[in-house]
Design a protein around this motif. Sequence first.
Motif, PDB file in Angstrom:
ATOM      1  N   ILE A  67       0.851  -1.186   0.000  1.00  0.00           N
ATOM      2  CA  ILE A  67       0.000   0.000   0.000  1.00  0.00           C
ATOM      3  C   ILE A  67       0.888   1.238   0.000  1.00  0.00           C
ATOM      4  O   ILE A  67       1.757   1.379   0.858  1.00  0.00           O
ATOM      5  CB  ILE A  67      -0.910   0.024   1.244  1.00  0.00           C
ATOM      6  N   LEU A  68       0.649   2.108  -0.970  1.00  0.00           N
ATOM      7  CA  LEU A  68       1.384   3.369  -1.043  1.00  0.00           C
ATOM      8  C   LEU A  68       0.435   4.493  -1.412  1.00  0.00           C
ATOM      9  O   LEU A  68      -0.471   4.308  -2.238  1.00  0.00           O
ATOM     10  CB  LEU A  68       2.483   3.311  -2.109  1.00  0.00           C
ATOM     11  N   SER A  69       0.656   5.645  -0.836  1.00  0.00           N
ATOM     12  CA  SER A  69      -0.051   6.839  -1.293  1.00  0.00           C
ATOM     13  C   SER A  69       0.633   7.303  -2.584  1.00  0.00           C
ATOM     14  O   SER A  69       1.752   6.879  -2.901  1.00  0.00           O
ATOM     15  CB  SER A  69       0.013   7.943  -0.240  1.00  0.00           C
ATOM     16  N   HIS A  70      -0.042   8.176  -3.315  1.00  0.00           N
ATOM     17  CA  HIS A  70       0.564   8.719  -4.534  1.00  0.00           C
ATOM     18  C   HIS A  70       1.881   9.413  -4.227  1.00  0.00           C
ATOM     19  O   HIS A  70       2.857   9.270  -4.968  1.00  0.00           O
ATOM     20  CB  HIS A  70      -0.394   9.693  -5.234  1.00  0.00           C
ATOM     21  N   ARG A  71       1.923  10.142  -3.120  1.00  0.00           N
ATOM     22  CA  ARG A  71       3.158  10.844  -2.742  1.00  0.00           C
ATOM     23  C   ARG A  71       4.291   9.866  -2.463  1.00  0.00           C
ATOM     24  O   ARG A  71       5.434  10.084  -2.881  1.00  0.00           O
ATOM     25  CB  ARG A  71       2.906  11.714  -1.512  1.00  0.00           C
ATOM     26  N   GLU A  72       3.984   8.801  -1.724  1.00  0.00           N
ATOM     27  CA  GLU A  72       5.013   7.797  -1.414  1.00  0.00           C
ATOM     28  C   GLU A  72       5.521   7.131  -2.690  1.00  0.00           C
ATOM     29  O   GLU A  72       6.725   6.914  -2.847  1.00  0.00           O
ATOM     30  CB  GLU A  72       4.451   6.737  -0.465  1.00  0.00           C
ATOM     31  N   GLU A  73       4.605   6.816  -3.588  1.00  0.00           N
ATOM     32  CA  GLU A  73       5.010   6.169  -4.843  1.00  0.00           C
ATOM     33  C   GLU A  73       5.926   7.083  -5.634  1.00  0.00           C
ATOM     34  O   GLU A  73       6.927   6.631  -6.190  1.00  0.00           O
ATOM     35  CB  GLU A  73       3.772   5.791  -5.676  1.00  0.00           C
ATOM     36  N   GLN A  74       5.609   8.356  -5.689  1.00  0.00           N
ATOM     37  CA  GLN A  74       6.450   9.299  -6.428  1.00  0.00           C
ATOM     38  C   GLN A  74       7.848   9.381  -5.823  1.00  0.00           C
ATOM     39  O   GLN A  74       8.843   9.420  -6.551  1.00  0.00           O
ATOM     40  CB  GLN A  74       5.800  10.683  -6.464  1.00  0.00           C
ATOM     41  N   GLU A  75       7.927   9.404  -4.499  1.00  0.00           N
ATOM     42  CA  GLU A  75       9.226   9.464  -3.828  1.00  0.00           C
ATOM     43  C   GLU A  75      10.059   8.215  -4.106  1.00  0.00           C
ATOM     44  O   GLU A  75      11.273   8.288  -4.290  1.00  0.00           O
ATOM     45  CB  GLU A  75       9.044   9.632  -2.325  1.00  0.00           C
ATOM     46  N   LEU A  76       9.404   7.049  -4.126  1.00  0.00           N
ATOM     47  CA  LEU A  76      10.107   5.777  -4.317  1.00  0.00           C
ATOM     48  C   LEU A  76      10.248   5.373  -5.776  1.00  0.00           C
ATOM     49  O   LEU A  76      11.056   4.497  -6.088  1.00  0.00           O
ATOM     50  CB  LEU A  76       9.362   4.655  -3.576  1.00  0.00           C
ATOM     51  N   ASP A  77       9.452   5.969  -6.644  1.00  0.00           N
ATOM     52  CA  ASP A  77       9.380   5.570  -8.054  1.00  0.00           C
ATOM     53  C   ASP A  77       9.103   4.061  -8.160  1.00  0.00           C
ATOM     54  O   ASP A  77       9.691   3.348  -8.957  1.00  0.00           O
ATOM     55  CB  ASP A  77      10.676   5.938  -8.791  1.00  0.00           C
ATOM     56  N   PHE A  78       8.202   3.606  -7.306  1.00  0.00           N
ATOM     57  CA  PHE A  78       7.919   2.178  -7.143  1.00  0.00           C
ATOM     58  C   PHE A  78       7.417   1.525  -8.425  1.00  0.00           C
ATOM     59  O   PHE A  78       7.857   0.439  -8.797  1.00  0.00           O
ATOM     60  CB  PHE A  78       6.897   1.977  -6.018  1.00  0.00           C
ATOM     61  N   ILE A  79       6.487   2.166  -9.107  1.00  0.00           N
ATOM     62  CA  ILE A  79       5.892   1.574 -10.305  1.00  0.00           C
ATOM     63  C   ILE A  79       6.948   1.305 -11.361  1.00  0.00           C
ATOM     64  O   ILE A  79       6.997   0.215 -11.941  1.00  0.00           O
ATOM     65  CB  ILE A  79       4.752   2.468 -10.849  1.00  0.00           C
ATOM     66  N   ASN A  80       7.816   2.278 -11.608  1.00  0.00           N
ATOM     67  CA  ASN A  80       8.881   2.076 -12.604  1.00  0.00           C
ATOM     68  C   ASN A  80       9.918   1.080 -12.126  1.00  0.00           C
ATOM     69  O   ASN A  80      10.363   0.221 -12.890  1.00  0.00           O
ATOM     70  CB  ASN A  80       9.545   3.409 -12.946  1.00  0.00           C
ATOM     71  N   THR A  81      10.319   1.197 -10.871  1.00  0.00           N
ATOM     72  CA  THR A  81      11.356   0.316 -10.338  1.00  0.00           C
ATOM     73  C   THR A  81      10.918  -1.154 -10.371  1.00  0.00           C
ATOM     74  O   THR A  81      11.700  -2.027 -10.725  1.00  0.00           O
ATOM     75  CB  THR A  81      11.695   0.710  -8.878  1.00  0.00           C
ATOM     76  N   GLU A  82       9.660  -1.410 -10.040  1.00  0.00           N
ATOM     77  CA  GLU A  82       9.138  -2.784  -9.996  1.00  0.00           C
ATOM     78  C   GLU A  82       8.488  -3.214 -11.313  1.00  0.00           C
ATOM     79  O   GLU A  82       8.007  -4.339 -11.421  1.00  0.00           O
ATOM     80  CB  GLU A  82       8.130  -2.930  -8.863  1.00  0.00           C
ATOM     81  N   ASN A  83       8.464  -2.317 -12.293  1.00  0.00           N
ATOM     82  CA  ASN A  83       7.836  -2.593 -13.575  1.00  0.00           C
ATOM     83  C   ASN A  83       6.378  -3.042 -13.368  1.00  0.00           C
ATOM     84  O   ASN A  83       5.915  -4.008 -13.980  1.00  0.00           O
ATOM     85  CB  ASN A  83       8.625  -3.632 -14.377  1.00  0.00           C
ATOM     86  N   ALA A  84       5.692  -2.345 -12.492  1.00  0.00           N
ATOM     87  CA  ALA A  84       4.307  -2.680 -12.162  1.00  0.00           C
ATOM     88  C   ALA A  84       3.378  -2.277 -13.301  1.00  0.00           C
ATOM     89  O   ALA A  84       3.594  -1.279 -13.977  1.00  0.00           O
ATOM     90  CB  ALA A  84       3.895  -1.968 -10.869  1.00  0.00           C
ATOM     91  N   LYS A  85       2.350  -3.093 -13.493  1.00  0.00           N
ATOM     92  CA  LYS A  85       1.367  -2.855 -14.542  1.00  0.00           C
ATOM     93  C   LYS A  85       0.009  -2.579 -13.917  1.00  0.00           C
ATOM     94  O   LYS A  85      -0.442  -3.325 -13.049  1.00  0.00           O
ATOM     95  CB  LYS A  85       1.252  -4.076 -15.479  1.00  0.00           C
ATOM     96  N   GLU A  86      -0.642  -1.527 -14.385  1.00  0.00           N
ATOM     97  CA  GLU A  86      -1.941  -1.180 -13.816  1.00  0.00           C
ATOM     98  C   GLU A  86      -2.994  -2.205 -14.200  1.00  0.00           C
ATOM     99  O   GLU A  86      -3.040  -2.697 -15.332  1.00  0.00           O
ATOM    100  CB  GLU A  86      -2.381   0.209 -14.291  1.00  0.00           C
ATOM    101  N   LEU A  87      -3.822  -2.549 -13.213  1.00  0.00           N
ATOM    102  CA  LEU A  87      -4.976  -3.409 -13.438  1.00  0.00           C
ATOM    103  C   LEU A  87      -6.191  -2.523 -13.541  1.00  0.00           C
ATOM    104  O   LEU A  87      -6.405  -1.661 -12.698  1.00  0.00           O
ATOM    105  CB  LEU A  87      -5.149  -4.397 -12.265  1.00  0.00           C
ATOM    106  N   PHE A  88      -6.987  -2.744 -14.532  1.00  0.00           N
ATOM    107  CA  PHE A  88      -8.196  -1.950 -14.708  1.00  0.00           C
ATOM    108  C   PHE A  88      -9.368  -2.782 -14.239  1.00  0.00           C
ATOM    109  O   PHE A  88      -9.824  -3.688 -14.912  1.00  0.00           O
ATOM    110  CB  PHE A  88      -8.346  -1.519 -16.164  1.00  0.00           C
ATOM    111  N   LEU A  89      -9.826  -2.484 -13.024  1.00  0.00           N
ATOM    112  CA  LEU A  89     -10.910  -3.259 -12.402  1.00  0.00           C
ATOM    113  C   LEU A  89     -12.202  -2.481 -12.426  1.00  0.00           C
ATOM    114  O   LEU A  89     -12.250  -1.322 -12.314  1.00  0.00           O
ATOM    115  CB  LEU A  89     -10.539  -3.626 -10.973  1.00  0.00           C
TER     116      LEU A  89
END
Length: 89
Positions: A67-89
């Motif tokens: 669980i990350l807030s948008h701010r935390e994700e931006q600081e960590l660059d988590f999505i890019n670092t982990e190559n995460a893919k958005e799920l459209f639910l």
Amino acid sequence: MREEKIKQDDLKFYIFGSFGKVEKPNDIDLLFLYESDNVSIKEILSLRRSFVMKFRVVSDIDVDITILSHREEQELDFINTENAKELFL
């Protein structure tokens, strides 16, 4: 606010890790990315508990939820670092 009242724009889901990359993954890694100005940590933790309980009913594979807030994700660059893919639910 209860979890079903969380607005769609305030919560996004991503998948990352080995699921979809290997034949038999050990688990499914998910990211719950939320807007902390509109969703409380209590709400997001409740949603995670509910999701895990419901997921266990339909699958024998473990699910790990970050669980990350948008701010935390931006600081960590988590999505890019982990190559995460958005799920459209």
